[in-house]
Write a protein that holds these residues in place. Structure first.
Motif, PDB file in Angstrom:
ATOM      1  N   ASP A 112      64.425 -35.186-112.846  1.00 28.71           N
ATOM      2  CA  ASP A 112      65.743 -35.087-113.482  1.00 28.71           C
ATOM      3  C   ASP A 112      65.686 -35.418-114.979  1.00 28.71           C
ATOM      4  OD1 ASP A 112      65.169 -37.706-112.499  1.00 28.71           O
ATOM      5  OD2 ASP A 112      67.256 -38.290-112.783  1.00 28.71           O
ATOM      6  N   HIS A 113      64.568 -35.955-115.431  1.00 29.68           N
ATOM      7  CA  HIS A 113      64.384 -36.246-116.867  1.00 29.68           C
ATOM      8  C   HIS A 113      63.410 -35.274-117.528  1.00 29.68           C
ATOM      9  CE1 HIS A 113      66.336 -40.288-116.685  1.00 29.68           C
ATOM     10  NE2 HIS A 113      66.109 -40.054-115.408  1.00 29.68           N
ATOM     11  N   ASP A 166      65.659 -44.778-117.086  1.00 29.36           N
ATOM     12  CA  ASP A 166      66.109 -45.295-115.798  1.00 29.36           C
ATOM     13  C   ASP A 166      65.734 -46.762-115.606  1.00 29.36           C
ATOM     14  OD1 ASP A 166      67.197 -42.877-115.246  1.00 29.36           O
ATOM     15  OD2 ASP A 166      65.902 -42.389-113.548  1.00 29.36           O
ATOM     16  N   HIS A 197      60.886 -48.901-112.213  1.00 33.03           N
ATOM     17  CA  HIS A 197      61.499 -47.707-111.624  1.00 33.03           C
ATOM     18  C   HIS A 197      60.422 -46.634-111.432  1.00 33.03           C
ATOM     19  CE1 HIS A 197      64.321 -44.474-110.913  1.00 33.03           C
ATOM     20  NE2 HIS A 197      63.697 -43.774-111.831  1.00 33.03           N
ATOM     21  N   HIS A 255      60.014 -38.382-113.786  1.00 28.94           N
ATOM     22  CA  HIS A 255      60.858 -37.885-112.701  1.00 28.94           C
ATOM     23  C   HIS A 255      61.540 -36.577-113.117  1.00 28.94           C
ATOM     24  CE1 HIS A 255      61.253 -42.119-110.700  1.00 28.94           C
ATOM     25  NE2 HIS A 255      60.100 -41.540-110.447  1.00 28.94           N
ATOM     26  N   HIS A 260      61.934 -40.191-105.782  1.00 31.56           N
ATOM     27  CA  HIS A 260      63.163 -40.069-106.527  1.00 31.56           C
ATOM     28  C   HIS A 260      64.194 -39.336-105.702  1.00 31.56           C
ATOM     29  CE1 HIS A 260      65.072 -39.950-110.787  1.00 31.56           C
ATOM     30  NE2 HIS A 260      65.712 -40.680-109.932  1.00 31.56           N
ATOM     31  N   HIS A 300      60.068 -41.181-118.521  1.00 32.96           N
ATOM     32  CA  HIS A 300      59.207 -41.170-117.343  1.00 32.96           C
ATOM     33  C   HIS A 300      59.199 -39.763-116.773  1.00 32.96           C
ATOM     34  CE1 HIS A 300      63.185 -41.778-115.654  1.00 32.96           C
ATOM     35  NE2 HIS A 300      62.755 -41.700-114.400  1.00 32.96           N
TER      36      HIS A 300
HETATM   37 ZN   LIG Z   1      63.747 -41.759-112.517  1.00 30.21          ZN
END
Ligand SMILES: [Zn+2]
Length: 264
Positions: free
Chosen positions: A68-69, A134, A115, A66, A264, A64
């Motif tokens: 942090d990914h 996640d 999520h 976000h 997030h 996804h």
């Molecule tokens: Zn996430």
């Protein structure tokens, strides 16, 4: 067992647990799933070094969008020699993928929204394990972003994962899940338990966001009050969609409207 390696980013927090898990799948070349956050060049270096030992990078794949990914996606793709970036909706993707699509020779996408509306899990072709991003973490639960139908879609997605009968789950944060079925049952039960507590609180007359959180998320520590609030809205949406939400529940605050889909 599948040929998969883990490089963990050093970005620990209440939401990312011990940090983002970057997974390297296969070799000659390997595919990199969730390259990690943008602000950690040492993590990008570690991922590229580990990939180098596995015959280089064939492509970058995102569960996804976000930060942090996905934040390091371009850096890893460029470091890998300009390889493609595959994702469901992330704006920097070079190719869009969805449910049932292949991502490299070893991965197949399974849509598990909730999520994030664009969230994909990736089954290993062997059927032994699944990269869950996640959607399912190695410890604790995830917050659900309240898009229309988000929680229903999430529960359906968890049931689909369970039906695949994976042995192990390789999550986006936290340790490897060695008993996939037990973890999926725990996750489904956890959501239904929150719903039951929420319905009880509404039945007892609670209508304010604080009162509903206190009743149904009494165990959430202060640092997780915000994601709990976001998830509360997803639960309220589900009850409204099912015609089970009583009148008079407090309106969502302005910050939430601005947060939109990028929570997030
Ligand atoms: Zn996430």
């Amino acid at each position: 067992m599948d040929d998969v390696a883990l490089v963990r980013a050093d970005n620990p927090s209440p939401l990312t647990l011990t940090g983002t898990n970057t997974w390297l799948v296969g070799r000659d070349p390997c595919w990199v799933v969730d390259p990690g956050p943008a602000d950690l060049p040492e993590h990008v270096e570690a991922v590229l070094a580990a990939a180098g030992e596995r015959g280089g990078v064939g492509g970058v794949v995102l569960t996804h969008g976000h930060g942090d990914h996905a934040g390091a996606a371009r850096a890893v793709a460029e470091g890998g020699g300009g390889v493609p970036i595959l994702a469901a909706a992330w704006e920097g993707a070079t190719a869009r993928i969805g449910d049932g699509d292949a991502a490299g020779p070893m991965l197949e996408a399974i849509a598990v929204p909730g999520h994030a509306s664009d969230h994909l899990c990736f089954a290993l072709r062997s059927g032994e394990a699944c990269l869950t991003g996640d959607a399912v973490l190695g410890a604790g639960s995830v917050f659900i972003a309240p898009d229309p139908g988000a929680l229903r879609g999430y529960l359906d997605g968890l049931e689909r994962l369970r039906a695949c009968r994976f042995a192990r789950l390789l999550p986006g944060h936290g340790p490897v899940v060695e008993d996939a079925d037990a973890k999926l049952e725990e996750y489904i039960g956890h959501r239904l338990d929150r719903e039951r507590r929420l319905v009880e609180a509404l039945g007892a007359g609670a209508r304010s966001i604080d009162a509903l959180l206190d009743a149904a998320w009494s165990d959430a520590p202060p640092e997780l009050r915000l994601p709990a609030t976001v998830t509360l809205f997803a639960h309220l949406d589900k009850l409204a969609e099912e015609g089970r939400l009583p009148d008079g529940v407090e309106e969502r605050p302005e910050w939430f409207a601005q947060l939109g889909r990028h929570a997030h």
